[in-house]
Design an enzyme around this catalytic site. Structure first.
Site, PDB file in Angstrom:
ATOM      1  N   ASP A 132      35.860  41.455  42.297  1.00 43.46           N
ATOM      2  CA  ASP A 132      34.969  42.540  42.225  1.00 43.46           C
ATOM      3  C   ASP A 132      35.759  43.873  42.872  1.00 43.46           C
ATOM      4  OD1 ASP A 132      34.032  39.875  42.421  1.00 43.46           O
ATOM      5  OD2 ASP A 132      31.856  40.615  42.732  1.00 43.46           O
TER       6      ASP A 132
ATOM      7  N   ASP B 136      31.925  47.289  48.824  1.00 42.70           N
ATOM      8  CA  ASP B 136      31.105  48.019  47.610  1.00 42.70           C
ATOM      9  C   ASP B 136      31.040  49.528  47.746  1.00 42.70           C
ATOM     10  OD1 ASP B 136      31.357  46.061  45.636  1.00 42.70           O
ATOM     11  OD2 ASP B 136      29.511  44.953  46.401  1.00 42.70           O
TER      12      ASP B 136
HETATM   13  N1  GLY Z   1      29.237  40.813  43.430  1.00 50.04           N
HETATM   14  C1  GLY Z   1      29.133  41.866  42.484  1.00 50.04           C
HETATM   15  C2  GLY Z   1      28.580  41.336  41.163  1.00 50.04           C
HETATM   16  O1  GLY Z   1      27.567  40.611  41.111  1.00 50.04           O
HETATM   17  O2  GLY Z   1      29.424  41.237  40.165  1.00 50.04           O
END
Ligand code: GLY
Length: 379
Positions: free
Chosen positions: A159, A102
């Protein structure tokens, strides 16, 4: 202003922007370079992110909102507050081991946004540093960027489609295609493994890290394996639309459209309010507004990419979602922290059900600025 909006829609967008300016100006005065996540009783707590670690994946969304508002209003207070968060992130580079896939969400919305809007050289270096960390997570045998850390060596998650724009930016910036090769290879694998034939998606797939063979598709943040976690669907709508924007590869646009059609079909029978999982039991009724506002941004990106005959489908769907969420779940009181309520962090995490979450506000803000033509590409 988007030229295809009706007079009624223009009025709604302009009125919402006025409320957004009042609300975010008041929030900026209170929060400054703090790092908000989920408010408690209308007030953000833990603004130094000490309870959830500075590397928490959502920590870039507040500065992302600040940069969007700086770009739209030119008010210097937004820039100063955003710069403060960017500087705080510097200590994370030396930690290294705790960083994750991320880094895109974190540094696109801080350093790269700063560099794009101000030309700050120190920010450019931060962005390139983060891009190198993301590219370093690529598994060339399995052709994917691995998610999270420790023993999850074969995990790929949908994601991550929202993180790879950091790699497209780095390639453009350095005039060096290697970052883009990694991003495209990951997107190709995600398209093949994650997106199902009906336009729904897995959240997580576990691959054999030695050869990329798919071993399992666990539930992740959705209801169950084989279900349809709506925020995962929204990551795919927007993520593949962005990969199309950065590469021009038609198959990414086709995938973004297929997942968008599935998303629109589900919301059209539910008052345009997204459930947390489109394939969960009828009770309890569990919403996730963050999926709706993210998908709306993706649909507005798709609307830019398609011809004028197709455009109303995506534009109107985005408007329907945003207006439904505004009517049911937005709080415009400037004294209350956060705008969009009824976000849900994960289906099986009760404490994260029906709460305002910072990324819900980010995507709502971006969507309104997109409709006004006042946004800038942060991805
Ligand atoms: N894992 C990232 C989200 O909660 O979308």
């Amino acid at each position: 202003m988007n030229a295809m909006l009706t007079a009624e829609d223009r009025k709604w967008v302009e009125g919402t922007y006025e409320k957004l300016k009042t609300k975010l100006s008041a929030e900026c005065d209170r929060i400054g370079s703090g790092i908000p996540y989920i408010p408690e009783n209308g007030k953000y707590v833990d603004l130094d992110s000490s309870k959830r670690h500075l590397n928490w994946w959502t920590n870039g969304f507040w500065p992302g909102m600040l940069w969007q508002m700086y770009h739209a209003t030119k008010d210097e207070k937004y820039r100063k507050a955003a710069e403060g968060v960017e500087e705080k992130f510097d200590e994370l580079f030396s930690e290294y081991l705790s960083l994750h896939h991320d880094v895109g969400f974190m540094w696109l919305h801080t350093a790269v946004a700063d560099y794009r809007l101000t030309g700050n050289e120190r920010s450019r270096v931060r962005g390139l540093h983060a891009a190198s960390l993301l590219a370093g997570r690529y598994n060339p045998a399995g052709k994917f960027i691995r998610a999270w850390n420790m023993d999850r060596t074969g995990w790929i998650i949908v994601d991550c489609m929202m993180n790879i724009p950091l790699l497209y930016w780095a390639s453009d910036e350095l005039q060096d295609p290697r970052f883009r090769f990694v991003a495209e290879s990951h997107a190709d694998t995600c398209r093949r493994i994650t997106v199902r034939g009906d336009g729904s998606c897995n959240h997580i797939s576990i691959l054999n890290p030695e050869n990329g063979e798919c071993i399992d598709n666990p539930a992740g943040q959705g209801y169950a394996s084989g279900s349809s976690w709506s925020r995962g669907q929204s990551w795919a709508v927007y993520g593949f639309a962005l990969s199309y924007l950065h590469t021009g590869k038609e198959e990414y646009l086709e995938t973004a459209k297929a997942v968008a059609h599935y998303f629109i079909a589900n919301l059209s029978v539910n008052g345009w309010l997204p459930l947390c999982d489109f394939r969960s039991p009828a009770e309890p009724v569990l919403y996730d507004t963050t999926a709706g506002v993210c998908a709306a941004c993706g649909m507005l990106e798709i609307a830019k990419a398609v011809g004028e005959n197709e455009r109303p489908l995506y534009l109107n769907a985005a408007l329907n979602i945003l207006k439904a969420i505004d009517k049911a779940f937005c709080n415009w009181d400037p004294e209350v922290d956060s705008i969009v309520s009824h976000g849900t962090t994960a289906y099986h995490t009760p404490e994260g059900h029906h709460v305002p979450i910072i990324y819900g506000d980010y995507f709502f803000t971006e969507a309104i600025l997109r409709l006004l033509g006042k946004d800038f590409l942060i991805w």
